[in-house]
Design a protein around this motif. Structure first.
Motif, mmCIF file in Angstrom:
data_model
loop_
_atom_site.group_PDB
_atom_site.id
_atom_site.type_symbol
_atom_site.label_atom_id
_atom_site.label_comp_id
_atom_site.label_asym_id
_atom_site.label_seq_id
_atom_site.Cartn_x
_atom_site.Cartn_y
_atom_site.Cartn_z
ATOM 1 N N ALA A 102 0.827 -1.205 0.000
ATOM 2 C CA ALA A 102 0.000 0.000 0.000
ATOM 3 C C ALA A 102 0.866 1.263 0.000
ATOM 4 O O ALA A 102 0.566 2.242 -0.696
ATOM 5 C CB ALA A 102 -0.929 -0.002 1.210
ATOM 6 N N ILE A 103 1.946 1.255 0.771
ATOM 7 C CA ILE A 103 2.832 2.419 0.839
ATOM 8 C C ILE A 103 3.456 2.700 -0.526
ATOM 9 O O ILE A 103 3.433 3.831 -1.022
ATOM 10 C CB ILE A 103 3.916 2.195 1.909
ATOM 11 N N ASN A 104 4.018 1.664 -1.141
ATOM 12 C CA ASN A 104 4.627 1.856 -2.461
ATOM 13 C C ASN A 104 3.595 2.299 -3.495
ATOM 14 O O ASN A 104 3.858 3.156 -4.350
ATOM 15 C CB ASN A 104 5.308 0.570 -2.919
ATOM 16 N N LYS A 105 2.419 1.718 -3.408
ATOM 17 C CA LYS A 105 1.352 2.075 -4.346
ATOM 18 C C LYS A 105 1.000 3.556 -4.214
ATOM 19 O O LYS A 105 0.794 4.258 -5.221
ATOM 20 C CB LYS A 105 0.122 1.205 -4.064
ATOM 21 N N GLY A 106 0.945 4.046 -2.985
ATOM 22 C CA GLY A 106 0.626 5.447 -2.768
ATOM 23 C C GLY A 106 1.697 6.378 -3.298
ATOM 24 O O GLY A 106 1.401 7.380 -3.957
ATOM 25 N N PHE A 107 2.972 6.039 -3.040
ATOM 26 C CA PHE A 107 4.048 6.927 -3.478
ATOM 27 C C PHE A 107 4.223 6.927 -4.993
ATOM 28 O O PHE A 107 4.778 7.888 -5.546
ATOM 29 C CB PHE A 107 5.366 6.572 -2.783
ATOM 30 N N ARG A 108 3.755 5.889 -5.661
ATOM 31 C CA ARG A 108 3.799 5.919 -7.127
ATOM 32 C C ARG A 108 2.881 7.006 -7.687
ATOM 33 O O ARG A 108 3.034 7.426 -8.836
ATOM 34 C CB ARG A 108 3.435 4.542 -7.697
ATOM 35 N N ARG A 109 1.942 7.463 -6.880
ATOM 36 C CA ARG A 109 1.029 8.530 -7.305
ATOM 37 C C ARG A 109 1.432 9.896 -6.753
ATOM 38 O O ARG A 109 0.735 10.884 -6.989
ATOM 39 C CB ARG A 109 -0.402 8.190 -6.853
ATOM 40 N N ALA A 110 2.513 9.953 -6.001
ATOM 41 C CA ALA A 110 2.917 11.203 -5.346
ATOM 42 C C ALA A 110 3.653 12.116 -6.321
ATOM 43 O O ALA A 110 4.420 11.661 -7.160
ATOM 44 C CB ALA A 110 3.806 10.901 -4.143
ATOM 45 N N SER A 111 3.438 13.414 -6.175
ATOM 46 C CA SER A 111 4.115 14.388 -7.017
ATOM 47 C C SER A 111 4.867 15.432 -6.204
ATOM 48 O O SER A 111 5.410 16.378 -6.768
ATOM 49 C CB SER A 111 3.106 15.088 -7.939
ATOM 50 N N GLY A 112 4.910 15.284 -4.875
ATOM 51 C CA GLY A 112 5.568 16.260 -4.028
ATOM 52 C C GLY A 112 7.076 16.092 -3.985
ATOM 53 O O GLY A 112 7.622 15.065 -4.405
ATOM 54 N N SER A 113 7.747 17.115 -3.450
ATOM 55 C CA SER A 113 9.198 17.053 -3.265
ATOM 56 C C SER A 113 9.570 16.607 -1.861
ATOM 57 O O SER A 113 10.699 16.186 -1.616
ATOM 58 C CB SER A 113 9.818 18.421 -3.550
ATOM 59 N N VAL A 114 8.616 16.701 -0.912
ATOM 60 C CA VAL A 114 8.820 16.232 0.466
ATOM 61 C C VAL A 114 7.820 15.118 0.725
ATOM 62 O O VAL A 114 6.606 15.313 0.556
ATOM 63 C CB VAL A 114 8.628 17.370 1.485
ATOM 64 N N LEU A 115 8.314 13.950 1.118
ATOM 65 C CA LEU A 115 7.462 12.771 1.255
ATOM 66 C C LEU A 115 7.449 12.251 2.691
ATOM 67 O O LEU A 115 8.406 12.433 3.446
ATOM 68 C CB LEU A 115 7.958 11.648 0.337
ATOM 69 N N ALA A 116 6.371 11.571 3.027
ATOM 70 C CA ALA A 116 6.273 10.851 4.299
ATOM 71 C C ALA A 116 5.053 9.954 4.217
ATOM 72 O O ALA A 116 4.135 10.197 3.421
ATOM 73 C CB ALA A 116 6.147 11.815 5.480
ATOM 74 N N TRP A 117 5.043 8.911 5.046
ATOM 75 C CA TRP A 117 3.784 8.180 5.196
ATOM 76 C C TRP A 117 3.383 8.238 6.654
ATOM 77 O O TRP A 117 4.210 8.347 7.558
ATOM 78 C CB TRP A 117 3.865 6.747 4.681
ATOM 79 N N LEU A 118 2.076 8.187 6.872
ATOM 80 C CA LEU A 118 1.519 8.297 8.213
ATOM 81 C C LEU A 118 0.486 7.199 8.382
ATOM 82 O O LEU A 118 -0.506 7.159 7.649
ATOM 83 C CB LEU A 118 0.882 9.673 8.406
ATOM 84 N N ASN A 119 0.730 6.296 9.307
ATOM 85 C CA ASN A 119 -0.222 5.218 9.551
ATOM 86 C C ASN A 119 -1.545 5.802 10.049
ATOM 87 O O ASN A 119 -1.574 6.829 10.732
ATOM 88 C CB ASN A 119 0.346 4.229 10.576
ATOM 89 N N SER A 120 -2.635 5.131 9.733
ATOM 90 C CA SER A 120 -3.952 5.719 9.950
ATOM 91 C C SER A 120 -4.449 5.629 11.385
ATOM 92 O O SER A 120 -5.609 5.953 11.652
ATOM 93 C CB SER A 120 -4.968 5.070 9.007
#
Length: 302
Positions: A102-120
């Motif tokens: 799920a994390i990788n799938k989400g970042f494949r759609r990201a367009s930002g220059s600063v990234l992070a993931w946050l568990n729900s």
């Protein structure tokens, strides 16, 4: 005009009781300011995910894209996501192969220059985004911000503080001494993520720890003791439900990055624990009937 979502129905740990900043009508993409891409992997976190979303909306920084990857929730999660849909740039709702996928799938759609993931079931603390931007501004060559944060209970009671530590091999090798980087307080550049190759989808518990190893080979991180995130810890949290996977995933990571000495110590400790368990079962076998032991599945059937 998009109606702003209501504040949380309960006080959110770390946030004042004052009214939160107003939520922008739409997230903008101002090219003059860094765009944050926050990926939220989720599955049946209905009681908590609103806090997660609000902690992003309340940052007072509107150059953000929220990407939610829902693995097919059957609780209140879809209803919460629908309520906040105008502020979610990407919503993926489909079965996945676990959190890492799920994390990788989400970042494949990201367009930002600063990234992070946050568990729900976790959330950011006030001023987190501005602290991250200040770190990057102070050192334009920086690629990874590591902040401090708090671990709290499901009902938001303070449990412990996790200080920020340099993302070095020395720090990473101290994980068995309860020394770790709080994932909820880490942010990094899009280029660093691309070089590292995302998280290992074969790991379900220590995918962040494995990622820190790859980050550490490229930079040591910008450390700030500002509290950026809060992590919930409770009886059914994944780190407890899947705790038995910790040693095997840790051994895999030690072997992957050539940490031979801690790997040997880990293997020796596991062998001793297995031997001690065998001795306890033998003692129990001498005290209880074999039939009862087999019924309890403590002995194999013939």
């Amino acid at each position: 005009m998009v109606e702003a979502p209501l504040p949380a129905t309960h006080p959110l740990y770390g946030w004042t009781s004052a009214a939160p900043p107003s939520v922008p009508e739409r997230f903008s993409k101002d090219p003059s300011r860094p765009l944050f891409s926050i990926v939220i992997p989720t599955l049946n976190q209905g009681p908590y995910i609103e806090d997660t979303l609000l902690s992003i909306l309340w940052q007072g920084y509107d150059n953000v894209e929220i990407i939610v990857v829902d693995g097919g929730s059957t609780d209140a999660t879809p209803a919460v996501l629908e309520r906040y849909r105008p502020w979610i740039r990407v919503l993926i709702s489909e079965p996945d192969r676990g959190q890492s996928d799920a994390i990788n799938k989400g970042f494949r759609r990201a367009s930002g220059s600063v990234l992070a993931w946050l568990n729900s079931d976790d959330f950011y603390l006030p001023g987190a985004f501005h602290s991250v931007l200040a770190c990057f501004a102070a050192d334009p060559s920086g690629r990874w911000v590591i902040g401090s944060g708090d671990i709290i209970s499901a009902d938001q009671q303070f449990l412990r503080h996790v200080p920020a530590r340099e993302g070095s091999e020395q720090t990473l090798l101290a994980i068995e001494n309860d020394c770790f980087l709080l994932q909820q307080s880490c942010f990094w550049s899009a280029s660093l993520w691309q070089e590292a190759g995302g998280v290992d989808e074969g790991l379900s518990l220590l995918m962040d720890y494995d990622l820190w190893w790859r980050f550490s080979q490229r930079c040591s991180g910008l450390v700030t003791q500002e509290k950026l995130g809060a992590m919930r810890y409770y009886a059914t949290v994944k780190t407890r439900r899947q705790g038995e996977r910790f040693p095997s995933e840790l051994a895999t990571i030690y072997a992957r990055y050539g940490a031979s000495e801690p790997l040997e110590r880990l293997v020796q400790r596991l062998l001793k624990e297995k031997s001690a368990l065998g001795e306890r079962l033998q003692a129990l076998e001498r005290q209880l009937p074999v039939r009862l032991l087999r019924r309890l599945r403590l002995l194999p059937r013939p």
